[in-house]
Design a protein around this motif. Structure first.
Motif, PDB file in Angstrom:
ATOM      1  N   LEU A 154       0.824  -1.203   0.000  1.00 27.75           N
ATOM      2  CA  LEU A 154       0.000   0.000   0.000  1.00 27.75           C
ATOM      3  C   LEU A 154       0.860   1.255   0.000  1.00 27.75           C
ATOM      4  O   LEU A 154       0.539   2.248  -0.651  1.00 27.75           O
ATOM      5  CB  LEU A 154      -0.947   0.005   1.198  1.00 27.75           C
ATOM      6  CG  LEU A 154      -2.149  -0.933   1.088  1.00 27.75           C
ATOM      7  CD1 LEU A 154      -2.905  -0.970   2.413  1.00 27.75           C
ATOM      8  CD2 LEU A 154      -3.066  -0.518  -0.051  1.00 27.75           C
ATOM      9  N   TYR A 194       2.561   1.603  -3.554  1.00 25.85           N
ATOM     10  CA  TYR A 194       1.616   1.933  -4.617  1.00 25.85           C
ATOM     11  C   TYR A 194       0.579   2.947  -4.129  1.00 25.85           C
ATOM     12  O   TYR A 194      -0.558   2.954  -4.593  1.00 25.85           O
ATOM     13  CB  TYR A 194       0.899   0.667  -5.091  1.00 25.85           C
ATOM     14  CG  TYR A 194       1.772  -0.281  -5.871  1.00 25.85           C
ATOM     15  CD1 TYR A 194       1.941  -0.125  -7.236  1.00 25.85           C
ATOM     16  CD2 TYR A 194       2.418  -1.344  -5.239  1.00 25.85           C
ATOM     17  CE1 TYR A 194       2.727  -1.002  -7.965  1.00 25.85           C
ATOM     18  CE2 TYR A 194       3.208  -2.224  -5.965  1.00 25.85           C
ATOM     19  CZ  TYR A 194       3.355  -2.048  -7.320  1.00 25.85           C
ATOM     20  OH  TYR A 194       4.136  -2.919  -8.037  1.00 25.85           O
ATOM     21  N   ALA A 195       0.956   3.811  -3.210  1.00 32.10           N
ATOM     22  CA  ALA A 195       0.002   4.746  -2.599  1.00 32.10           C
ATOM     23  C   ALA A 195      -0.691   5.634  -3.620  1.00 32.10           C
ATOM     24  O   ALA A 195      -1.860   5.966  -3.449  1.00 32.10           O
ATOM     25  CB  ALA A 195       0.715   5.608  -1.563  1.00 32.10           C
ATOM     26  N   ASP A 230      -0.973   4.914  -6.942  1.00 32.31           N
ATOM     27  CA  ASP A 230      -1.371   4.189  -8.148  1.00 32.31           C
ATOM     28  C   ASP A 230      -2.017   2.857  -7.763  1.00 32.31           C
ATOM     29  O   ASP A 230      -1.429   1.795  -7.925  1.00 32.31           O
ATOM     30  CB  ASP A 230      -0.164   3.967  -9.058  1.00 32.31           C
ATOM     31  CG  ASP A 230      -0.542   3.611 -10.474  1.00 32.31           C
ATOM     32  OD1 ASP A 230      -1.748   3.429 -10.746  1.00 32.31           O
ATOM     33  OD2 ASP A 230       0.365   3.521 -11.313  1.00 32.31           O
ATOM     34  N   ARG A 231      -3.213   2.940  -7.229  1.00 35.34           N
ATOM     35  CA  ARG A 231      -3.909   1.746  -6.744  1.00 35.34           C
ATOM     36  C   ARG A 231      -4.206   0.772  -7.886  1.00 35.34           C
ATOM     37  O   ARG A 231      -4.196  -0.433  -7.698  1.00 35.34           O
ATOM     38  CB  ARG A 231      -5.200   2.162  -6.039  1.00 35.34           C
ATOM     39  CG  ARG A 231      -5.979   1.047  -5.388  1.00 35.34           C
ATOM     40  CD  ARG A 231      -5.241   0.360  -4.248  1.00 35.34           C
ATOM     41  NE  ARG A 231      -5.003   1.202  -3.118  1.00 35.34           N
ATOM     42  CZ  ARG A 231      -5.767   1.244  -2.032  1.00 35.34           C
ATOM     43  NH1 ARG A 231      -6.799   0.472  -1.935  1.00 35.34           N
ATOM     44  NH2 ARG A 231      -5.467   2.051  -1.056  1.00 35.34           N
ATOM     45  N   LEU A 263      -1.307  -1.427  -8.374  1.00 36.10           N
ATOM     46  CA  LEU A 263      -1.270  -2.421  -7.298  1.00 36.10           C
ATOM     47  C   LEU A 263      -2.212  -3.577  -7.611  1.00 36.10           C
ATOM     48  O   LEU A 263      -1.845  -4.743  -7.462  1.00 36.10           O
ATOM     49  CB  LEU A 263      -1.642  -1.778  -5.957  1.00 36.10           C
ATOM     50  CG  LEU A 263      -1.827  -2.739  -4.776  1.00 36.10           C
ATOM     51  CD1 LEU A 263      -0.547  -3.500  -4.481  1.00 36.10           C
ATOM     52  CD2 LEU A 263      -2.309  -1.976  -3.556  1.00 36.10           C
ATOM     53  N   ALA A 299      -7.385  -4.909  -1.255  1.00 42.55           N
ATOM     54  CA  ALA A 299      -6.775  -3.784  -1.949  1.00 42.55           C
ATOM     55  C   ALA A 299      -7.714  -3.080  -2.927  1.00 42.55           C
ATOM     56  O   ALA A 299      -7.278  -2.196  -3.637  1.00 42.55           O
ATOM     57  CB  ALA A 299      -5.535  -4.268  -2.707  1.00 42.55           C
ATOM     58  N   ARG A 300      -8.962  -3.502  -2.970  1.00 43.78           N
ATOM     59  CA  ARG A 300      -9.898  -2.922  -3.935  1.00 43.78           C
ATOM     60  C   ARG A 300     -10.042  -1.431  -3.732  1.00 43.78           C
ATOM     61  O   ARG A 300      -9.907  -0.910  -2.614  1.00 43.78           O
ATOM     62  CB  ARG A 300     -11.281  -3.557  -3.815  1.00 43.78           C
ATOM     63  CG  ARG A 300     -11.318  -4.967  -4.312  1.00 43.78           C
ATOM     64  CD  ARG A 300     -12.711  -5.476  -4.288  1.00 43.78           C
ATOM     65  NE  ARG A 300     -13.166  -5.510  -2.890  1.00 43.78           N
ATOM     66  CZ  ARG A 300     -14.174  -6.222  -2.460  1.00 43.78           C
ATOM     67  NH1 ARG A 300     -14.867  -6.938  -3.302  1.00 43.78           N
ATOM     68  NH2 ARG A 300     -14.512  -6.217  -1.203  1.00 43.78           N
ATOM     69  N   LEU A 301     -10.385  -0.760  -4.836  1.00 45.21           N
ATOM     70  CA  LEU A 301     -10.688   0.679  -4.763  1.00 45.21           C
ATOM     71  C   LEU A 301     -11.978   0.859  -3.984  1.00 45.21           C
ATOM     72  O   LEU A 301     -12.926   0.122  -4.160  1.00 45.21           O
ATOM     73  CB  LEU A 301     -10.832   1.259  -6.164  1.00 45.21           C
ATOM     74  CG  LEU A 301      -9.576   1.216  -7.031  1.00 45.21           C
ATOM     75  CD1 LEU A 301      -9.910   1.628  -8.442  1.00 45.21           C
ATOM     76  CD2 LEU A 301      -8.524   2.117  -6.457  1.00 45.21           C
TER      77      LEU A 301
END
Length: 137
Positions: A87, A90-91, A93-94, A97, A134-136
């Motif tokens: 996280l 890739y803070a 650029d989710r 990730l 990790a989903r948006l």
């Protein structure tokens, strides 16, 4: 006298085995060097004098393939520490990730099924383990 051997350079990272934190590092600054990272607790061992010694490691939280356990803490990968690191890296650029984790999910499903084809991995559990956290939002 023989000339000194040239220093060996490490091979370039393979995208299937290594995630590239360069994009996040450029925005967030470099990660702490290995010497300043907090070590992970591994366990206590008996020493010869009857006391106990704390054993620690600063190994990165990367997957041990084909078992897909964390190399540092032996939890199912991605473990909590790996998730926090990913996280952070890739803070900004989710989507990148999620693409990276999707590739890892694909590899894990294939390798875990090969290890145990009769009782293969549950797809829902693998999705939750690799992508669900990790989903948006």
């Amino acid at each position: 006298m023989q000339p000194a051997p040239e220093p060996r350079t490490p091979p370039p990272p393979n995208s299937r085995w290594h995630h590239e934190p360069a994009r996040a590092t450029a925005r967030l600054g470099p990660l702490a060097p290995a010497q300043t990272r907090r070590p992970n607790f591994v366990g206590l061992v008996q020493d010869g004098a009857g006391g106990r010694t704390l054993v620690t490691t600063t190994a990165p939280h990367m997957p041990l393939r084909p078992l897909w356990l964390c190399r540092a803490c032996a939890a199912p990968w991605p473990c909590g520490s790996a998730r926090v690191t990913l996280l952070r890296e890739y803070a900004h650029d989710r989507v990148a990730l999620l693409v990276y984790l999707g590739g890892q999910l694909h590899d894990a499903a294939e390798q875990l099924y090969r290890l145990n084809p009769n009782d293969g991995p549950n797809p829902k559990q693998l999705f939750d383990r690799f992508l669900g956290w990790a989903r948006l939002r």
